[in-house]
Design an enzyme around this catalytic site. Structure first.
Site, PDB file in Angstrom:
ATOM      1  N   ALA A  16     -10.485  14.636  70.561  1.00 31.82           N
ATOM      2  CA  ALA A  16     -10.170  15.159  69.595  1.00 31.82           C
ATOM      3  C   ALA A  16     -10.241  16.445  68.842  1.00 31.82           C
ATOM      4  CB  ALA A  16     -11.941  14.278  69.087  1.00 31.82           C
TER       5      ALA A  16
ATOM      6  N   ASN B 195      -9.258  19.987  63.614  1.00 33.39           N
ATOM      7  CA  ASN B 195      -8.382  20.971  62.367  1.00 33.39           C
ATOM      8  C   ASN B 195      -9.515  20.868  61.059  1.00 33.39           C
ATOM      9  OD1 ASN B 195      -6.295  20.865  63.953  1.00 33.39           O
ATOM     10  ND2 ASN B 195      -6.713  18.680  63.988  1.00 33.39           N
TER      11      ASN B 195
ATOM     12  N   GLU C 288     -17.077  16.776  66.110  1.00 31.42           N
ATOM     13  CA  GLU C 288     -16.647  17.635  65.465  1.00 31.42           C
ATOM     14  C   GLU C 288     -16.002  17.846  64.004  1.00 31.42           C
ATOM     15  OE1 GLU C 288     -13.703  18.074  67.406  1.00 31.42           O
ATOM     16  OE2 GLU C 288     -14.328  16.805  68.935  1.00 31.42           O
TER      17      GLU C 288
ATOM     18  N   HIS D 181     -18.215  21.286  64.263  1.00 30.62           N
ATOM     19  CA  HIS D 181     -16.951  22.834  64.142  1.00 30.62           C
ATOM     20  C   HIS D 181     -16.298  22.918  62.680  1.00 30.62           C
ATOM     21  CE1 HIS D 181     -16.294  23.011  68.102  1.00 30.62           C
ATOM     22  NE2 HIS D 181     -16.155  22.479  68.626  1.00 30.62           N
TER      23      HIS D 181
ATOM     24  N   GLU E  26     -17.948  25.784  71.387  1.00 27.34           N
ATOM     25  CA  GLU E  26     -17.635  24.318  71.886  1.00 27.34           C
ATOM     26  C   GLU E  26     -19.057  24.151  72.027  1.00 27.34           C
ATOM     27  OE1 GLU E  26     -16.209  22.485  71.485  1.00 27.34           O
ATOM     28  OE2 GLU E  26     -14.442  23.225  70.752  1.00 27.34           O
TER      29      GLU E  26
END
Length: 926
Positions: A333, A336, A369, A372, A391
């Protein structure tokens, strides 16, 4: 990006690895020093004067500005206005899928210069005939003329030479029109293909600090997506083609690697965040959406975003959150901003055919994700040497987000198995590396790719109380102040330490023996971790750099001489004691357990008497010892034995109590460690003793009726692997029932992985061909993934060789799955030498075709060499390195060094422990 995939994933573009937008000509730009200029001859290509530099790019030490991979800071981008038109049908004149586009980049000159460098990932991209690079001055600035331009292949730059100099402090606009191939190479702006209801369909997709206004031109009937919400969609005609033009709101100021754009005919389902006008959508193939495979991800996204808003004490920064499942995607993944891209297996869940493990994967990858969106996107690292700052934090917070969405799963406990034990295995090697490297150590694409590893994802959260955030109001304030100060900007790790130190100084009653910087830098700037040895008779405690092979040589210097500030959280006789930075109390006759709940990043060794007391306590009443520590005792003991710190027999004895254990985590810890014995001995006589050992047969007998689901799965899987006849028959019967009625699969989704593999292993050509047909016809990605893995389980050599050939045929195995398929075959004791011969013979082709920066190369090398334990295999590894020095190993470079180190350690361990292991299992069977 998703943890768990970084070894087997490719970011999908070389440009991204250098902080560039993928698939566009104007991606990231900077001017460079004017003292070094090209002297090459000019020639016109496609209406643009271009230059082909001669030899300098091949030199080991770069001399010209365009030979450096990292962009300098002479120019600062302000905005990228991008228009793209991907054609989802083959171009009649070229026979290729193409895209065209225009780009206007506004930038500010920070240092006077007469060169512009632009990262250009698609090197087959050309500037359209008749349209030169156009440079315009803004706000009264005068733009110099363009003398020439050329593509620099090695560093992937479009180099623009100017006749005069750009003026410091002035702003300019650079405009281009371009065309490129929409290839199926999983890089940059690429093509993904799939078949739905017998119709071949094409998706145009990408992975990519500035503001980005984006416009996409696309075939009518398709949908366009980018980071921002669409603000205008109109049908129009361009060059005779009836198309749709979609314009998106400008993005927030963000890093270029977070830009994304997709054109497809996908469908979606919609939700929103309560009390917040944020649009939430899940996109996928129309059939997958129609069958409800996106609902689980949609249902957990809203709660997770709400949780993160509270945890970070900051609202979700964007107006929408799109998540899309792609048939072809080399990464697991990619975060974005506002348009997260996934493999189908990481986002889609089919209740009818997917397992609980598949559901957990969707939960944790989505949680990672979404984490993030703040830590990594709102605030971004300055350079890839500090990748762990993005990460590692996301890897920790994902467990909190997942736990909030599924509170009954107790998923936070799994962090010990999925993160701590995994990273211990890598960080115990002499070839490990610190969390944070020097910037000059991480420049080339392969060096950046190597940073996407277990160390960066899993180590950061341990080592001291400061590195495992406690859910207190004070810590939330730290996160809020950090994110608020650096929003839409870049940071280095020390910025976070500054904010944590402020919290220490302003919190009444809170103190540390040293500053946060002093404590944490020992864990960040030096590799490895300590083994803490406690003598319970004297209370004396010591630490030493833990190495899996104590005879290995550590070449990397340490600024702290491999010593750490270690927090000692402990219990004595079942009673938790106050945390210390140094243990001073003697134990007497009661057992001592240190690193309570594995709150610190270290292993623990004890004097022999205390080991005996711990083993006796496990046997008498294991529940007195916390669950996580029961897993820790087993994992520590086995690894201490491998490092020759304690006796191997002592480690094996820690498993005896497991007949009373009903929790998953200690069992999984034991099975993972016993798996090392299987890998070392399954080609020799010791394996026969392992197979008949009562300790392994009892797994099947005990847990086929266990209440814990993952234990049931482990029990059946391990029993089959150890040759329990009842298991082999049962799996074969279930698989045969499916073969007799292919339209009705009687195998429970949670058992499919085990049943498929063992039935194919016990069967022959008929079973393999049936599974291959089912794989090719599978419409659910998780089902296809189970079958693809199981096909590697056959014991028939020629079938394995045929499957290896299939792995390099994109018509049979998707490019994203090539290296993992070879690794699956290598996991098979019969397939391992075949896979090793295969990659040695074809390494140049694999490396060239599947990308020198591919993250999956490290996984491939690790997968093929995991059994290596002979001098001959070590010699082959060294020869492989020598033979392919000219080709290179990309992101697998470090993995190859580590494979040689592990093989050397395995050789010694087998020689020293084979007899002990055989004798112990022999005694257990009598």
């Amino acid at each position: 990006m998703a943890k768990g995939f970084y070894i087997s994933k490719n970011m999908g573009l070389a440009g991204l690895l250098m902080g560039a937008v993928a698939g566009v000509v104007i991606i990231a730009l900077a001017a460079v020093y004017d003292k070094e200029k090209t002297k090459n001859q000019n020639k016109p290509v496609d209406g643009v004067t271009t230059v082909s530099p001669t030899t300098s790019s091949t030199l080991s030490t770069p001399k010209n500005p365009w030979e450096y991979y990292r962009l300098p800071d002479s120019l600062s981008p302000v905005s990228y206005n991008i228009t793209l038109w991907p054609r989802l049908v083959v171009n009649a004149s070229t026979g290729l899928y193409i895209f065209t586009g225009q780009s206007d980049v506004v930038f500010r000159c920070e240092k006077e210069t007469d060169l512009i460098l632009i990262h250009c990932n698609k090197l087959n991209l050309t500037l359209l005939s008749g349209h030169r690079v156009r440079l315009t001055g803004l706000d009264g600035a005068t733009a110099p003329n363009v003398i020439s331009s050329w593509l620099q292949v090695k560093t992937e730059y479009l180099v623009i030479q100017l006749k005069g100099k750009l003026a410091a402090g002035k702003s300019y606009r650079l405009s281009t029109d371009f065309q490129g191939e929409l290839a199926d190479d999983l890089k940059g702006f690429y093509r993904s293909e799939y078949t739905e209801d017998g119709v071949k369909k094409v998706v145009a997709t990408s992975q990519m600090q500035a503001v980005f206004p984006v416009t996409l031109i696309h075939q009518r009937g398709t949908v366009a997506l980018s980071n921002g919400r669409d603000v205008e969609t109109v049908n129009t005609t361009i060059d005779g083609a009836e198309v749709t033009k979609t314009r998106f709101e400008p993005t927030k100021r963000m890093s270029t690697y977070l830009l994304a754009f997709i054109v497809s005919d996908f469908a979606h389902i919609t939700g929103s965040i309560e009390n917040n006008n944020v649009l939430v959508r899940i996109w996928a193939r129309r059939k997958a959406i129609a069958e409800g495979h996106g609902y689980y991800a949609l249902n957990v996204t809203g709660p997770m975003l709400q949780f993160y808003e509270g945890y970070y004490n900051a609202s979700y920064p964007l107006s929408k959150s799109d998540q899309i499942a792609l048939p072809d995607f080399s990464a697991g993944a990619m975060e974005n901003w506002g348009l997260i891209t996934y493999r189908e297996t990481a986002l889609l869940y089919d209740p009818a055919s997917s397992s609980v493990g598949n559901k957990e994967t969707v939960l944790t990858v989505v949680a990672h994700e979404l984490a993030h969106m703040w830590f990594g996107n709102l605030v971004t690292l300055r350079w890839w040497n500090d990748l762990w700052l993005n990460e590692g934090f996301a890897s920790y917070v994902e467990y909190l987000g997942a736990d909030y969405a599924e509170p009954t799963w107790n998923i936070k406990e799994l962090i010990i198995l999925y993160e701590v034990h995994k990273v211990f295995a890598v960080d115990a090697l002499a070839s490990s590396h610190p969390l944070s490297r020097k910037e000059e150590e991480v420049n080339r694409p392969d060096e950046i790719s190597e940073m996407f590893n277990t160390i960066s994802y899993s180590k950061v959260l341990y080592g001291s109380p400061c590195s495992r955030p406690s859910p207190t109001a004070r810590f939330y304030m730290v996160l809020h102040s950090y994110l608020n100060e650096f929003a839409f900007n870049n940071t280095v790790y020390s910025d976070l330490w500054d904010h944590l130190q402020k919290a220490v100084l302003t919190t009444p009653g809170m103190s540390l023996p040293h500053t946060v910087h002093d404590i944490m830098n020992r864990w960040i700037l030096q590799m490895g971790f300590p083994v803490v040895t406690i003598d319970t008779a004297t209370g004396h405690i010591t630490q030493k750099h833990f190495l899996l092979d104590p005879d290995s040589v550590v070449d990397r210097p340490s600024p702290y001489n491999y010593t750490w500030m270690v927090p000692i959280k402990w219990m004595k006789g079942g009673v938790e004691r106050e945390q210390h930075w140094l243990l001073q109390e003697t134990a007497g006759s009661e057992w001592v357990l240190a690193n309570l709940n594995v709150s610190g990043y270290y292993r623990v060794n004890y004097d022999t008497d205390n080991w005996e007391r711990l083993i006796n306590q496990l046997t008498a009443d294991h529940t007195v010892i916390p669950l996580i520590n029961r897993a820790q005792i087993v994992d520590d003991a086995f690894n201490l034995a491998r490092a020759k710190v304690i006796n191997t027999t002592l480690a094996l004895r820690t498993t005896r109590y497991l007949s009373q254990e009903r929790d998953y985590i200690p069992w999984e810890s034991a099975i993972r460690n016993l798996n090392y014995y299987i890998l070392m001995f399954d080609r020799g006589q010791v394996y026969g003793m392992l197979q008949v050992g009562s300790s392994y047969n009892m797994i099947y007998q005990t847990f086929t009726v266990a209440e814990v689901l993952y234990n049931q799965i482990n029990a059946i899987s391990f029993a089959c692997r150890m040759g329990v006849e009842r298991c082999r028959v049962l799996t074969s019967v279930w698989f045969r029932e499916w073969m007799l009625n292919p339209d009705h699969n009687p195998i429970h989704p949670n058992l499919k992985t085990t049943v498929y593999c063992n039935a194919i292993a016990a069967g022959g050509v008929e079973e393999w061909d049936f599974a291959w047909t089912m794989f090719k016809n599978a419409t659910v990605a998780t089902e296809a993934a189970k079958l693809r893995s199981a096909l590697a389980c056959t014991k028939v050599p020629w079938l394995l060789n045929r499957y290896l050939d299939y792995s390099l045929d994109p018509a049979k195995i998707r490019k994203q799955d090539c290296t993992s398929t070879i690794s699956y075959i290598a996991h098979n004791v019969v397939g391992m030498p075949l896979a090793w011969d295969f990659i040695r013979a074809r390494w140049s082709y694999i490396y060239t075709e599947y990308g020198g920066g591919s993250f999956s190369f490290s996984n491939l090398i690790n997968g093929v060499t995991r059994r290596f334990s002979t001098e001959f295999e070590l010699k082959q590894l060294k020869q492989f390195k020598e033979d392919n020095a000219g080709v290179g190993f990309g992101s697998g470079t470090l993995a190859l060094e580590q494979a040689m180190e592990k093989t050397a350690a395995n050789i010694k361990w087998v020689a020293e422990n084979q007899e002990q292991v055989m004798n112990w299992f022999s005694n257990e069977c009598t």
